[in-house]
Design a protein around this motif. Structure first.
Motif, PDB file in Angstrom:
ATOM      1  N   TRP A 170       0.817  -1.186   0.000  1.00 36.16           N
ATOM      2  CA  TRP A 170       0.000   0.000   0.000  1.00 36.16           C
ATOM      3  C   TRP A 170       0.867   1.259   0.000  1.00 36.16           C
ATOM      4  O   TRP A 170       0.409   2.368  -0.190  1.00 36.16           O
ATOM      5  N   ARG A 171       2.163   1.061   0.188  1.00 34.84           N
ATOM      6  CA  ARG A 171       3.065   2.220   0.150  1.00 34.84           C
ATOM      7  C   ARG A 171       3.385   2.554  -1.307  1.00 34.84           C
ATOM      8  O   ARG A 171       3.752   1.698  -2.094  1.00 34.84           O
ATOM      9  N   THR A 172       3.202   3.781  -1.661  1.00 34.17           N
ATOM     10  CA  THR A 172       3.530   4.232  -3.007  1.00 34.17           C
ATOM     11  C   THR A 172       3.916   5.692  -2.919  1.00 34.17           C
ATOM     12  O   THR A 172       3.248   6.467  -2.245  1.00 34.17           O
ATOM     13  N   ASP A 173       4.951   6.011  -3.629  1.00 33.17           N
ATOM     14  CA  ASP A 173       5.272   7.420  -3.713  1.00 33.17           C
ATOM     15  C   ASP A 173       4.467   8.024  -4.843  1.00 33.17           C
ATOM     16  O   ASP A 173       4.815   7.951  -6.004  1.00 33.17           O
ATOM     17  N   THR A 174       3.336   8.579  -4.457  1.00 31.08           N
ATOM     18  CA  THR A 174       2.414   9.141  -5.431  1.00 31.08           C
ATOM     19  C   THR A 174       3.055  10.309  -6.173  1.00 31.08           C
ATOM     20  O   THR A 174       2.684  10.636  -7.279  1.00 31.08           O
ATOM     21  N   ARG A 234       3.354  -0.735 -13.185  1.00 37.08           N
ATOM     22  CA  ARG A 234       3.683  -2.150 -13.373  1.00 37.08           C
ATOM     23  C   ARG A 234       3.614  -2.895 -12.046  1.00 37.08           C
ATOM     24  O   ARG A 234       3.005  -3.966 -11.937  1.00 37.08           O
ATOM     25  N   LYS A 235       4.216  -2.302 -11.040  1.00 35.42           N
ATOM     26  CA  LYS A 235       4.238  -2.920  -9.713  1.00 35.42           C
ATOM     27  C   LYS A 235       2.824  -3.085  -9.161  1.00 35.42           C
ATOM     28  O   LYS A 235       2.486  -4.121  -8.569  1.00 35.42           O
ATOM     29  N   GLN A 236       1.988  -2.067  -9.384  1.00 33.42           N
ATOM     30  CA  GLN A 236       0.611  -2.132  -8.892  1.00 33.42           C
ATOM     31  C   GLN A 236      -0.152  -3.262  -9.572  1.00 33.42           C
ATOM     32  O   GLN A 236      -0.891  -4.011  -8.922  1.00 33.42           O
ATOM     33  N   ALA A 237       0.006  -3.373 -10.886  1.00 38.22           N
ATOM     34  CA  ALA A 237      -0.709  -4.420 -11.619  1.00 38.22           C
ATOM     35  C   ALA A 237      -0.285  -5.801 -11.117  1.00 38.22           C
ATOM     36  O   ALA A 237      -1.125  -6.680 -10.901  1.00 38.22           O
ATOM     37  N   ILE A 238       0.999  -5.943 -10.907  1.00 38.03           N
ATOM     38  CA  ILE A 238       1.508  -7.220 -10.409  1.00 38.03           C
ATOM     39  C   ILE A 238       0.976  -7.514  -9.007  1.00 38.03           C
ATOM     40  O   ILE A 238       0.609  -8.653  -8.689  1.00 38.03           O
TER      41      ILE A 238
END
Lengths: 216, 216
Positions: free
Chosen positions: A68-72, A82-86
């Motif tokens: 759930w950590r993402t540097d928006t 890509r990482k989110q889709a995976i």
DNA sequence: ACCTGAACACCGTTCAAGT
DNA sequence: ACCTGAACACCGTTCAAGT
């Protein structure tokens, strides 16, 4: 007599997920769920409006497991998307029943919304126009969901023995599907082939296409 | 008394499709179907092994409506593949319940197999390698199915009135999804926006990507 | 505030019996 | 060969009654 701790939605969802994982979503009934929780079926209705709320709840619970950590604020949308889709594929595969629920529910829960917000935020802060955001998200989402749905409903081809393999090939060719027969015997049914391995080819093709469209 | 003509699978499937179209797949039960056919529920089991066969049958019936002429020898796979994807989406949209059945059935019927055979034949006779065939078909299929699933389960946003629109925007922003809120109010919920219009963008992006991969 | 039992209106499917 | 009625083992959900 030990007093049971008060029942909560969280506990109900957790038990429901366990049931669906172990016995399949078709066997998740209010009555069986209640039995597992050592109450009567009717007691569930003190905590949930109806079965809909249960299904909405467990889908959202699955989505809450996405890392759930993402540097928006990141300027590189591509590796992040890509990482989110995976990640989405990974959690859906952990609970194969969840993908079918996901798109039949009309009330997305907070974790699903949070995920949408995260992805849209990523694209928007990288300079995507509204229409490119919408294009891109519809495309990626469709691909991921469609792929996982197929993956989850595939016969477990791994355990497929030689006899039934040749049997199904023969059946195909008898019915007159030459290309499908050829493809099955020369490729799909070889032990090296795995549908799951196709995921990244399509994902990267899509991401590259979006990149080109973004750059004009 | 006029003698009823003998019941056939074809007639049963046809009536089942009508029921599903009119009242939703959730209301398609063996008992209700039998009533429509003026027989008792149990009589259906003289024609069908079980409800599974019914569902397999009506999905295949939907697929049989795909326009079916194709020059498999064609040297231009791209417009042909595009046409096929558009045709698949079109028939699935005509029976919105069918997409959910399609991927939960494990026994594809002849029309589904025929369609797979047609598409694979198109690619193979245009010189696609086995692995490029598999890549391409997995990709296109995932996209089409994923897109149509979303499309079929979308709330009928067309009839959405202004009051509930602003209500849902407010709800989103209250829960703290700023990007999603922005996107909804500036784009998704505008009357000009239609999710369905996104289909061709993704399809053409994918076809162009495949073309590049094919040419090396 | 939470739980319960009885009840209602449904399911898919089996089986023995009818024609 | 096809249809039927009764029955079985399930569903989700309501409601009045209990603590």
């Amino acid at each position: 007599m030990k007093r049971k701790k008060a029942l909560t939605k969280a506990k109900i969802f957790k038990e429901a997920i366990k049931l669906a994982d172990n016995y399949g979503i078709a066997n998740l009934s209010m009555r069986k769920l209640a039995k597992k929780l050592n109450i009567e079926a009717m007691s569930l209705y003190n905590h949930l409006a109806n079965k809909e709320e249960l299904l909405d709840g467990i889908v959202d619970e699955v989505f809450s497991k996405i890392d759930w950590r993402t540097d928006t604020k990141s300027k590189s949308w591509k590796p992040e998307l890509r990482k989110q889709a995976i990640a989405v594929r990974a959690v859906l595969l952990q609970h194969p029943w969840s993908i079918k629920l996901l798109n039949s529910r009309s009330n997305p829960g907070p974790s699903v919304l949070r995920h949408h917000n995260k992805v849209l935020g990523l694209l928007m802060s990288c300079g995507f126009s509204y229409s490119m955001c919408a294009h891109t998200y519809a495309l990626i989402d469709s691909y991921v969901y469609g792929f996982v749905i197929q993956e989850c409903s595939l016969p477990a081809t791994r355990g497929c023995d030689f006899v039934e393999m040749t049997a199904s090939i023969n059946a195909l060719s008898r019915q007159g599907f030459p290309y499908l027969t050829k493809m099955a015997e020369e490729y799909y049914l070889k032990p090296e082939y795995s549908f799951s391995d196709e995921f990244l080819f399509g994902l990267d093709l899509i991401l590259n296409g979006v990149e080109q469209a973004f750059k004009h």
